[in-house]
Design a protein around this motif. Structure first.
Motif, PDB file in Angstrom:
ATOM      1  N   SER A   1       7.923   1.877  -4.860  1.00  0.00           N
ATOM      2  CA  SER A   1       7.305   0.552  -4.754  1.00  0.00           C
ATOM      3  C   SER A   1       8.363  -0.539  -4.688  1.00  0.00           C
ATOM      4  O   SER A   1       8.247  -1.498  -3.915  1.00  0.00           O
ATOM      5  CB  SER A   1       6.368   0.314  -5.945  1.00  0.00           C
ATOM      6  N   ALA A   2       9.422  -0.414  -5.499  1.00  0.00           N
ATOM      7  CA  ALA A   2      10.498  -1.412  -5.504  1.00  0.00           C
ATOM      8  C   ALA A   2      11.221  -1.436  -4.163  1.00  0.00           C
ATOM      9  O   ALA A   2      11.565  -2.511  -3.645  1.00  0.00           O
ATOM     10  CB  ALA A   2      11.483  -1.111  -6.629  1.00  0.00           C
ATOM     11  N   LYS A   3      11.439  -0.257  -3.577  1.00  0.00           N
ATOM     12  CA  LYS A   3      12.098  -0.196  -2.261  1.00  0.00           C
ATOM     13  C   LYS A   3      11.209  -0.841  -1.195  1.00  0.00           C
ATOM     14  O   LYS A   3      11.693  -1.566  -0.315  1.00  0.00           O
ATOM     15  CB  LYS A   3      12.408   1.244  -1.882  1.00  0.00           C
ATOM     16  N   ALA A   4       9.897  -0.575  -1.271  1.00  0.00           N
ATOM     17  CA  ALA A   4       8.979  -1.172  -0.306  1.00  0.00           C
ATOM     18  C   ALA A   4       8.989  -2.688  -0.417  1.00  0.00           C
ATOM     19  O   ALA A   4       8.933  -3.397   0.587  1.00  0.00           O
ATOM     20  CB  ALA A   4       7.565  -0.633  -0.521  1.00  0.00           C
ATOM     21  N   THR A   5       9.100  -3.205  -1.638  1.00  0.00           N
ATOM     22  CA  THR A   5       9.157  -4.653  -1.852  1.00  0.00           C
ATOM     23  C   THR A   5      10.384  -5.249  -1.172  1.00  0.00           C
ATOM     24  O   THR A   5      10.298  -6.281  -0.494  1.00  0.00           O
ATOM     25  CB  THR A   5       9.187  -4.976  -3.359  1.00  0.00           C
ATOM     26  N   ALA A   6      11.531  -4.604  -1.353  1.00  0.00           N
ATOM     27  CA  ALA A   6      12.766  -5.081  -0.727  1.00  0.00           C
ATOM     28  C   ALA A   6      12.669  -4.984   0.793  1.00  0.00           C
ATOM     29  O   ALA A   6      13.121  -5.890   1.518  1.00  0.00           O
ATOM     30  CB  ALA A   6      13.953  -4.270  -1.238  1.00  0.00           C
ATOM     31  N   ASP A   7      12.072  -3.900   1.290  1.00  0.00           N
ATOM     32  CA  ASP A   7      11.932  -3.727   2.734  1.00  0.00           C
ATOM     33  C   ASP A   7      11.006  -4.775   3.333  1.00  0.00           C
ATOM     34  O   ASP A   7      11.222  -5.246   4.462  1.00  0.00           O
ATOM     35  CB  ASP A   7      11.405  -2.323   3.056  1.00  0.00           C
ATOM     36  N   ILE A   8       9.957  -5.140   2.595  1.00  0.00           N
ATOM     37  CA  ILE A   8       9.021  -6.164   3.067  1.00  0.00           C
ATOM     38  C   ILE A   8       9.739  -7.495   3.246  1.00  0.00           C
ATOM     39  O   ILE A   8       9.593  -8.177   4.259  1.00  0.00           O
ATOM     40  CB  ILE A   8       7.837  -6.323   2.087  1.00  0.00           C
TER      41      ILE A   8
END
Length: 231
Positions: free
Chosen positions: A165-172
């Motif tokens: 989830s944290a990686k997806a946040t950064a990718d967003i």
């Protein structure tokens, strides 16, 4: 996503709606149409990342809570049997060792709780022939070992979900930054000629390009500063 990023995504979707409602702007301008499709791909990628981000640890955390409850209930049943056997045999030491309440178990940290459960398990095993009298079966004792293992295994699963989830946040954020810069550098430039030849369409485009800061309840202009994308 942060409110700032949500506002930015809403603006990009508003721009796409503008072009969907004004397909005549593409006539004789394949580069403009290709740019709009590129922006559409950006938005689709962000929405896919949002779905990944939504896969958070709530479900696993809830399941961990259920496992903990089952573990404590199993321990209390075994402890009640041990306590009853201690009373029937006047075994004061065993009575003190088994004098553990639900409150005592609930207040323990995870590692300490698992250690305590193993202690209860070790205490119950040699007493198995006597505990059946007090409605404690072998499967009840075995449940202490099974449930404690399952309970302990929940943490890695939760950590993995949080990491994704944290990686997806950064990718967003990175993808929205990229989409915003593309809109500013490409679409804004391609639409600028319409300021003279079709001021009405250009005005509608400018309205679509506004970033509405819903948290603040007011609008910003079409050229937000570097902080507009959360930088």
């Amino acid at each position: 996503m942060t409110r700032k990023l949500i506002n930015l995504l809403d603006m990009l979707k508003s721009v796409l709606r503008f072009f969907d409602e004004n397909p005549q702007l593409f006539e004789g301008k394949p580069a403009l149409q290709q740019a709009v499709e590129k922006l559409r791909n950006y938005v689709a990628e962000v929405e896919a990342l949002e779905l990944e981000q939504a896969k958070n640890a709530k479900t696993e955390t809830a399941l961990k809570g259920e496992t903990k409850t089952a573990l404590i209930n199993a321990a209390l049943k075994v402890l009640a049997g041990i306590g009853a056997h201690a009373a029937a045999t006047n075994d004061s030491r065993l009575k003190m060792d088994s004098d553990i309440t639900e409150y005592d178990l609930n207040r323990l940290r995870q590692n300490d709780l698992i250690t305590e459960i193993h202690t209860i398990y070790d205490m119950a095993l040699p007493l198995m022939p006597y505990l059946s009298t007090w409605h404690v079966a072998q499967q009840d004792i075995d449940a202490l070992n099974t449930n404690s293992t399952e309970f302990d295994a929940k943490d890695p699963a939760i950590k993995n979900i949080k990491a994704r989830s944290a990686k997806a946040t950064a990718d967003i954020k990175a993808k929205l930054d990229e989409a915003y810069n593309f809109t500013k550098d490409s679409l804004d430039a391609m639409m600028l000629p319409y300021k003279t030849v079709n001021p009405t369409a250009y005005g509608h485009y400018q309205n679509a390009r506004e970033i509405i800061h819903t948290a603040g309840g007011h609008k910003k202009g079409t050229a937000p500063d570097a902080n507009a994308t959360g930088k």
